[in-house]
Design a protein around this motif. Structure first.
Motif, PDB file in Angstrom:
ATOM      1  N   LEU A  52      42.303  46.168  44.980  1.00 24.67           N
ATOM      2  CA  LEU A  52      40.970  46.074  45.576  1.00 24.67           C
ATOM      3  C   LEU A  52      41.091  45.895  47.084  1.00 24.67           C
ATOM      4  CD1 LEU A  52      39.440  43.584  42.971  1.00 24.67           C
ATOM      5  CD2 LEU A  52      39.281  46.086  42.958  1.00 24.67           C
ATOM      6  N   THR A  53      40.321  46.678  47.815  1.00 25.34           N
ATOM      7  CA  THR A  53      40.275  46.573  49.272  1.00 25.34           C
ATOM      8  C   THR A  53      38.816  46.436  49.690  1.00 25.34           C
ATOM      9  OG1 THR A  53      40.152  48.976  49.572  1.00 25.34           O
ATOM     10  CG2 THR A  53      42.346  47.995  49.507  1.00 25.34           C
ATOM     11  N   GLY A  54      38.600  46.090  50.947  1.00 25.14           N
ATOM     12  CA  GLY A  54      37.231  45.891  51.398  1.00 25.14           C
ATOM     13  C   GLY A  54      37.012  46.343  52.823  1.00 25.14           C
ATOM     14  N   VAL A  97      32.043  45.296  51.504  1.00 23.76           N
ATOM     15  CA  VAL A  97      32.022  45.995  50.217  1.00 23.76           C
ATOM     16  C   VAL A  97      33.444  46.095  49.681  1.00 23.76           C
ATOM     17  CG1 VAL A  97      31.463  48.124  49.008  1.00 23.76           C
ATOM     18  CG2 VAL A  97      29.993  47.317  50.874  1.00 23.76           C
ATOM     19  N   ILE A  98      33.639  45.653  48.429  1.00 22.41           N
ATOM     20  CA  ILE A  98      34.945  45.729  47.780  1.00 22.41           C
ATOM     21  C   ILE A  98      35.015  47.004  46.949  1.00 22.41           C
ATOM     22  CG2 ILE A  98      36.479  44.656  46.082  1.00 22.41           C
ATOM     23  CD1 ILE A  98      35.396  41.949  46.912  1.00 22.41           C
ATOM     24  N   THR A  99      36.079  47.771  47.148  1.00 25.42           N
ATOM     25  CA  THR A  99      36.268  49.004  46.384  1.00 25.42           C
ATOM     26  C   THR A  99      37.668  48.997  45.762  1.00 25.42           C
ATOM     27  OG1 THR A  99      37.077  50.181  48.337  1.00 25.42           O
ATOM     28  CG2 THR A  99      34.727  50.338  47.848  1.00 25.42           C
ATOM     29  N   ARG A 144      37.465  36.444  47.978  1.00 29.56           N
ATOM     30  CA  ARG A 144      36.400  37.442  48.120  1.00 29.56           C
ATOM     31  C   ARG A 144      36.074  37.684  49.596  1.00 29.56           C
ATOM     32  NH1 ARG A 144      31.864  39.351  45.206  1.00 29.56           N
ATOM     33  NH2 ARG A 144      32.223  37.930  43.453  1.00 29.56           N
ATOM     34  N   VAL A 198      38.878  39.664  51.298  1.00 26.09           N
ATOM     35  CA  VAL A 198      38.924  41.078  50.905  1.00 26.09           C
ATOM     36  C   VAL A 198      37.734  41.836  51.485  1.00 26.09           C
ATOM     37  CG1 VAL A 198      38.896  42.686  48.961  1.00 26.09           C
ATOM     38  CG2 VAL A 198      40.237  40.583  48.815  1.00 26.09           C
ATOM     39  N   GLU A 199      36.554  41.255  51.378  1.00 23.27           N
ATOM     40  CA  GLU A 199      35.363  41.928  51.903  1.00 23.27           C
ATOM     41  C   GLU A 199      35.476  42.218  53.397  1.00 23.27           C
ATOM     42  OE1 GLU A 199      31.792  40.335  48.935  1.00 23.27           O
ATOM     43  OE2 GLU A 199      32.176  39.302  50.828  1.00 23.27           O
ATOM     44  N   THR A 242      44.009  42.387  50.912  1.00 20.71           N
ATOM     45  CA  THR A 242      43.820  43.211  49.726  1.00 20.71           C
ATOM     46  C   THR A 242      44.135  42.323  48.519  1.00 20.71           C
ATOM     47  OG1 THR A 242      46.116  43.992  49.634  1.00 20.71           O
ATOM     48  CG2 THR A 242      44.554  45.260  50.974  1.00 20.71           C
ATOM     49  N   GLU A 277      34.325  49.347  40.572  1.00 18.76           N
ATOM     50  CA  GLU A 277      33.612  48.639  41.644  1.00 18.76           C
ATOM     51  C   GLU A 277      33.093  47.277  41.182  1.00 18.76           C
ATOM     52  OE1 GLU A 277      30.568  50.735  39.209  1.00 18.76           O
ATOM     53  OE2 GLU A 277      32.529  51.296  40.039  1.00 18.76           O
TER      54      GLU A 277
END
Length: 277
Positions: A57-59, A63-65, A115, A118-119, A124, A159
Motif C-alpha cells: 500500500l502506498t499513498g 489517498v491509499i492505493t 495510516r 502512508v497517506e 509504504t 483500495e
C-alpha cells in the motif's frame, strides 16, 4: 410344507441382506471417491495484488492505493516487492495473524500513525496475512478464514484493504474463542466500503484462497524474509522498517514512531554516503 416355506424365507432374507451389504459398500465407496476427487482438485491461483505474498500500500495526497500485481499461479513462487531505497520513505512490512493478541496490540497502538504516514507518502505498508493460530479457535479455523477474507479483499477491492485490515483488529476475538463467523466477517467487509461485495462474500464463504494462505504461511515460516536479514518468520507480529526488525513496545506509539525515523535516517545516510577514494 412348513419346512419348505421356512427355507424359502431364509433364502429371501439372505438375498436381501447380501443386497443391502452391497448397496452399503457401494455408498461408502462413492463417498470415499468423492473425498478423493475433491482433495485432488488442482489448486487455484492466489489473490491478485499479493504477488509478494503481501499487499503493498502506498499513498499520495491522503489517498491509499494498492500496487496492482497479477495473481500467483498454483505452485508459483512469490516475487518480492522492491523497496524504496531513497532514504526518504519508510518501508513498513508486517506479518500478522488476525487472531494473535500481540498483533492486535501493535495494530491498535500504531494503526492511525501508520495510516497518516502512508497517506502522506512518508511510508509504504506491506501487509502479509498468515495463519499461525488456525487451531486456536475452537475448531472454526478463524485465523485461516480471516486471512482468506483479507486475501479476498486484496483481490477484488484492494483500495479497501487498509480499512478492512483495521476493522478485523478492532473486532478481534479472543484467542481460543470461536472467533467471528463468516456473516460477521462479511459485515466488516461491507463496513470497509468494499467494491464487488457479492464477489467478496462468495470468496469468504468458499474460503477461495485457503490453499494460498496455507502456502504463504509455510513460506513465511521456512524461507528467508525478503529485503531483510531474517532467515524466516518466528512469530507474529513481525514488523520490519527498511529491513530492520522492530522489537520494541507494542503499546507505546512514540517508540515505534521513533524507530521508523531512526531506520529511515539510517537508510538515508547509506544512500547518500560516498565511498572513500
Amino acid at each position: 410344507m412348513l419346512r419348505e416355506e421356512q427355507k424359502k424365507r431364509e433364502r429371501r432374507n439372505k438375498v436381501l441382506i447380501q443386497g443391502g451389504v452391497i448397496v452399503a459398500v457401494l455408498a461408502v465407496a462413492a463417498l470415499i471417491l468423492s473425498v478423493i476427487l475433491n482433495n485432488a482438485k488442482p489448486d487455484g491461483p492466489g489473490p491478485a495484488n499479493m504477488a509478494s505474498d503481501g499487499i503493498l500500500l502506498t499513498g499520495v495526497d491522503g489517498v491509499i492505493t494498492a500496487t496492482e500485481t497479477p495473481a500467483l499461479a498454483a505452485g508459483e513462487a512469490p516475487t518480492a516487492s522492491t523497496p524504496d531505497d531513497s532514504g526518504t520513505v519508510a518501508n513498513i512490512v508486517t506479518y500478522i495473524d488476525y487472531l494473535c493478541p500481540f498483533c492486535g496490540q501493535f495494530e491498535t497502538t500504531n494503526s492511525e500513525s501508520i495510516r497518516t504516514m502512508v497517506e502522506s507518502g512518508a511510508a509504504t505498508l506491506e501487509v502479509h496475512p498468515i495463519a499461525l493460530l488456525t487451531n486456536k479457535s475452537a475448531g472454526t479455523q478463524y485465523s485461516l478464514r480471516a486471512a482468506n477474507a483479507a486475501a479476498c479483499v486484496a483481490d477484488a477491492s484492494p483500495e479497501s484493504f487498509f480499512d478492512f485490515n483495521e476493522l478485523l483488529f478492532e473486532n478481534q476475538p479472543e484467542e481460543t474463542s470461536a472467533g467471528l463467523d463468516n456473516t460477521q466477517i462479511k459485515a466488516l467487509a461491507k463496513e470497509a466500503g468494499v467494491s464487488s461485495l457479492s464477489t467478496i462474500e462468495k470468496c469468504i464463504d468458499d474460503t477461495q484462497f485457503k490453499k494460498w494462505v496455507q502456502d504463504a504461511t509455510t513460506r513465511a515460516l521456512t524461507e528467508p524474509v525478503p529485503n531483510s536479514d531474517l532467515e524466516s518468520i518466528k512469530g507474529t507480529p513481525t514488523v520490519l522498517v527498511n529491513g530492520k526488525q522492530y522489537e520494541g513496545s507494542l503499546k507505546d506509539p512514540a517508540e515505534f514512531q521513533s524507530f521508523v525515523l531512526q531506520a529511515t535516517g539510517e537508510t538515508f545516510s547509506e544512500s547518500t554516503s560516498t565511498p572513500a577514494p
